[in-house]
Design a protein around this motif. Structure first.
Motif, PDB file in Angstrom:
ATOM      1  N   THR A   1      22.065  24.090  49.868  1.00 33.94           N
ATOM      2  CA  THR A   1      23.161  23.671  50.758  1.00 33.94           C
ATOM      3  C   THR A   1      24.491  24.328  50.399  1.00 33.94           C
ATOM      4  OG1 THR A   1      23.510  21.723  49.357  1.00 33.94           O
ATOM      5  CG2 THR A   1      22.114  21.446  51.306  1.00 33.94           C
ATOM      6  N   ILE A   2      24.496  25.205  49.414  1.00 36.73           N
ATOM      7  CA  ILE A   2      25.725  25.883  49.021  1.00 36.73           C
ATOM      8  C   ILE A   2      25.349  27.203  48.353  1.00 36.73           C
ATOM      9  CG2 ILE A   2      25.886  24.907  46.682  1.00 36.73           C
ATOM     10  CD1 ILE A   2      28.898  24.608  47.111  1.00 36.73           C
ATOM     11  N   GLY A   3      26.234  28.202  48.471  1.00 39.36           N
ATOM     12  CA  GLY A   3      26.001  29.439  47.759  1.00 39.36           C
ATOM     13  C   GLY A   3      26.229  29.249  46.272  1.00 39.36           C
ATOM     14  N   VAL A   4      25.397  29.866  45.453  1.00 34.32           N
ATOM     15  CA  VAL A   4      25.524  29.775  44.000  1.00 34.32           C
ATOM     16  C   VAL A   4      25.572  31.195  43.446  1.00 34.32           C
ATOM     17  CG1 VAL A   4      24.522  28.925  41.846  1.00 34.32           C
ATOM     18  CG2 VAL A   4      24.244  27.598  43.953  1.00 34.32           C
ATOM     19  N   VAL A   5      26.557  31.477  42.626  1.00 42.54           N
ATOM     20  CA  VAL A   5      26.710  32.819  42.072  1.00 42.54           C
ATOM     21  C   VAL A   5      27.105  32.716  40.606  1.00 42.54           C
ATOM     22  CG1 VAL A   5      29.161  33.026  42.694  1.00 42.54           C
ATOM     23  CG2 VAL A   5      27.768  35.089  42.465  1.00 42.54           C
ATOM     24  N   ASP A   6      26.692  33.703  39.848  1.00 38.56           N
ATOM     25  CA  ASP A   6      27.046  33.740  38.427  1.00 38.56           C
ATOM     26  C   ASP A   6      28.435  34.339  38.241  1.00 38.56           C
ATOM     27  OD1 ASP A   6      25.691  33.637  35.491  1.00 38.56           O
ATOM     28  OD2 ASP A   6      27.052  35.343  35.651  1.00 38.56           O
ATOM     29  N   LEU A   7      29.194  33.791  37.330  1.00 34.06           N
ATOM     30  CA  LEU A   7      30.566  34.241  37.073  1.00 34.06           C
ATOM     31  C   LEU A   7      30.611  35.705  36.655  1.00 34.06           C
ATOM     32  CD1 LEU A   7      33.585  33.868  36.655  1.00 34.06           C
ATOM     33  CD2 LEU A   7      33.096  32.733  34.471  1.00 34.06           C
ATOM     34  N   HIS A   8      29.674  36.133  35.818  1.00 32.90           N
ATOM     35  CA  HIS A   8      29.656  37.525  35.379  1.00 32.90           C
ATOM     36  C   HIS A   8      29.547  38.470  36.579  1.00 32.90           C
ATOM     37  CE1 HIS A   8      28.025  35.156  31.974  1.00 32.90           C
ATOM     38  NE2 HIS A   8      28.639  36.024  31.202  1.00 32.90           N
ATOM     39  N   GLU A   9      28.673  38.134  37.518  1.00 33.18           N
ATOM     40  CA  GLU A   9      28.470  38.989  38.680  1.00 33.18           C
ATOM     41  C   GLU A   9      29.675  38.951  39.623  1.00 33.18           C
ATOM     42  OE1 GLU A   9      24.291  39.365  40.228  1.00 33.18           O
ATOM     43  OE2 GLU A   9      24.075  37.480  39.132  1.00 33.18           O
ATOM     44  N   LEU A  10      30.306  37.800  39.735  1.00 30.96           N
ATOM     45  CA  LEU A  10      31.505  37.682  40.564  1.00 30.96           C
ATOM     46  C   LEU A  10      32.625  38.559  39.998  1.00 30.96           C
ATOM     47  CD1 LEU A  10      32.180  35.925  43.088  1.00 30.96           C
ATOM     48  CD2 LEU A  10      33.340  34.358  41.527  1.00 30.96           C
ATOM     49  N   LEU A  11      32.786  38.536  38.688  1.00 29.96           N
ATOM     50  CA  LEU A  11      33.801  39.361  38.044  1.00 29.96           C
ATOM     51  C   LEU A  11      33.480  40.848  38.204  1.00 29.96           C
ATOM     52  CD1 LEU A  11      36.358  39.496  36.247  1.00 29.96           C
ATOM     53  CD2 LEU A  11      34.841  39.436  34.257  1.00 29.96           C
ATOM     54  N   ALA A  12      32.212  41.197  38.048  1.00 31.31           N
ATOM     55  CA  ALA A  12      31.819  42.598  38.213  1.00 31.31           C
ATOM     56  C   ALA A  12      32.139  43.099  39.616  1.00 31.31           C
ATOM     57  CB  ALA A  12      30.326  42.761  37.921  1.00 31.31           C
ATOM     58  N   GLU A  13      31.937  42.240  40.609  1.00 30.71           N
ATOM     59  CA  GLU A  13      32.271  42.607  41.990  1.00 30.71           C
ATOM     60  C   GLU A  13      33.751  42.909  42.123  1.00 30.71           C
ATOM     61  OE1 GLU A  13      32.219  40.578  46.477  1.00 30.71           O
ATOM     62  OE2 GLU A  13      31.135  39.618  44.825  1.00 30.71           O
ATOM     63  N   SER A  14      34.599  42.091  41.513  1.00 31.76           N
ATOM     64  CA  SER A  14      36.043  42.307  41.608  1.00 31.76           C
ATOM     65  C   SER A  14      36.493  43.513  40.795  1.00 31.76           C
ATOM     66  CB  SER A  14      36.784  41.050  41.163  1.00 31.76           C
ATOM     67  OG  SER A  14      38.170  41.181  41.409  1.00 31.76           O
ATOM     68  N   LEU A  15      35.708  43.883  39.786  1.00 28.87           N
ATOM     69  CA  LEU A  15      36.038  45.071  38.990  1.00 28.87           C
ATOM     70  C   LEU A  15      35.496  46.352  39.620  1.00 28.87           C
ATOM     71  CD1 LEU A  15      35.326  43.657  35.419  1.00 28.87           C
ATOM     72  CD2 LEU A  15      37.560  44.371  36.292  1.00 28.87           C
ATOM     73  N   GLY A  16      34.764  46.198  40.717  1.00 26.03           N
ATOM     74  CA  GLY A  16      34.253  47.372  41.418  1.00 26.03           C
ATOM     75  C   GLY A  16      32.992  47.932  40.840  1.00 26.03           C
ATOM     76  N   VAL A  17      32.293  47.168  39.992  1.00 24.79           N
ATOM     77  CA  VAL A  17      31.064  47.692  39.379  1.00 24.79           C
ATOM     78  C   VAL A  17      29.876  46.774  39.690  1.00 24.79           C
ATOM     79  CG1 VAL A  17      32.205  48.950  37.535  1.00 24.79           C
ATOM     80  CG2 VAL A  17      31.612  46.542  37.191  1.00 24.79           C
ATOM     81  N   GLY A  18      30.023  45.946  40.703  1.00 21.32           N
ATOM     82  CA  GLY A  18      28.914  45.082  41.079  1.00 21.32           C
ATOM     83  C   GLY A  18      27.850  45.846  41.837  1.00 21.32           C
TER      84      GLY A  18
END
Length: 386
Positions: A367-384
């Motif tokens: 019922t909700i999206g679940v994401v790992d913090l490490h992957e969220l940070l990698a996305e914002s750093l441009g390396v996801g």
């Protein structure tokens, strides 16, 4: 020997009678079964000392604990209230000890017995079909990471085989920061799950293998991304090996937070999500690590982070810890659903966690999206990765 060791702890709980622990216990929240409460876990020891119970009578009750430690935080004994109580409540350790006593007396839980038998056979937990020693580094294909070195990244079984995008995100961020590290030569399971389920001999044998492998390849520092590994390496290994264990253990979340704080890494890609954070029990409640994950979330542009205070989160759990998800997946599912309901009350579209073991049951609620913090940070750093 068991009763001698745990008698005082049991009587300190049993005689105080406060039972504040019940309302923060994730199992009690969804079952209301007093036999599965932290108080009952101690009361059973009192009954055993008086000859009223045997371990075989109550061993199955001790399955119903995630090892989150919330009960200890709420216990007046642990708070050292006034001059009355001067005793550290150790419910998590008691549960592990009772499980170990049960195994030593031949009282097994079928799911745990099978899980640890397969782990022993394959050197890794059976988190999916086809787990093997030959595949433990498959997650790193194409990343050109060396084997050995002074610093290595230890990737737990769940992440190495099932959640491979998580360690890949961590490796990419460390490479972006210019941080030198390698992989373990022959990595086995850390042994922590076996210890939590009562299979102490197996846990120590796995720990011995890993420590010997580190020493043979010049490892001085171990990076860990999983809170369960972090507990095992900082608490169990020092207890097993004493002064022989002189390996520095570094939690990746803390390392990344320091890199962002010092400007070594700068999140710059906006992530348009509304999120709240699920504190892994073994970080917030067991190790007091709660600030660094929030620092990282607040550093990500575009993120609408709706937090609740860390004390409120003492009563939150995914239900995945302590082997509960292996023996009673239906109970873990209820606890995860209750946790997701709390997140939905905040009006967010994503629940962020920093524990691969928590991510699976939380995601299965659906019922909700679940994401790992490490992957969220990698996305914002441009390396996801997609």
């Amino acid at each position: 020997m068991f009763l001698e060791e745990w008698r005082d702890a049991a009587y300190n709980c049993f005689s105080s009678g406060h039972k504040f622990c019940r309302e923060v216990c994730p199992v009690m929240q969804v079952t209301r079964n007093e036999s599965w409460s932290p108080t009952a876990f101690h009361a059973n020891v009192v009954a055993m000392e008086k000859g009223e119970l045997e371990v075989s009578d109550v061993a199955a009750d001790y399955v119903n604990c995630t090892g989150c430690g919330a009960c200890e935080l709420r216990c007046p004994n642990s708070l050292f209230t006034g001059d009355f109580y001067r005793f550290r409540t150790r419910t998590v350790d008691l549960v592990k000890a009772m499980r170990g006593l049960a195994v030593s007396e031949g009282v097994h839980q079928p799911g745990w017995q099978r899980w640890n038998r397969l782990t022993d056979q394959n050197s890794h937990e059976p988190v999916l079909d086809g787990v093997s020693q030959e595949r433990v580094r498959d997650w790193a294909d194409g990343l050109d990471l060396p084997v050995g070195g002074e610093t290595i990244l230890f990737v737990d079984c769940e992440a190495a085989f099932h959640r491979t995008s998580l360690p890949r995100a961590v490796a990419r961020m460390l490479n972006l920061a210019g941080y030198t590290f390698g992989l373990m030569n022959e990595q086995w399971c850390c042994g922590g799950p076996a210890a939590e389920m009562g299979y102490g001999e197996q846990a120590q044998r796995f720990a011995r293998h890993n420590l010997d492998d580190w020493r043979a390849h010049g490892v001085r520092r171990v990076l860990v991304l999983d809170p369960h590994d972090y507990i095992t390496f900082t608490e169990d290994y020092p207890r097993y090996f004493g002064e022989e264990f002189d390996i520095e253990v570094v939690l990746v979340i803390e390392l990344l937070a320091s890199m962002v704080r010092e400007g070594v890494l700068t999140p710059h890609v906006p992530v348009e999500r509304s999120v709240t954070y699920h504190d892994p029990c073994r970080l917030n409640k067991r190790k007091g690590i709660w600030q660094e994950p929030r620092e990282l979330l607040r550093s990500i542009p575009g993120l609408d982070f709706r937090d609740v205070d860390r004390v409120t989160q003492w009563s939150s759990c995914s239900g995945a810890g302590g082997g509960l998800a292996i023996e009673k997946p239906e109970l873990t599912a209820k606890i995860s659903a209750a946790r997701v309901d709390k997140a939905l009350e905040l009006g967010v579209d994503t629940l962020v966690t920093a524990c691969p073991w928590a991510e699976r049951p939380l995601s299965e609620v659906g019922t909700i999206g679940v994401v790992d913090l490490h992957e969220l940070l990698a996305e914002s750093l441009g390396v996801g990765e997609p």
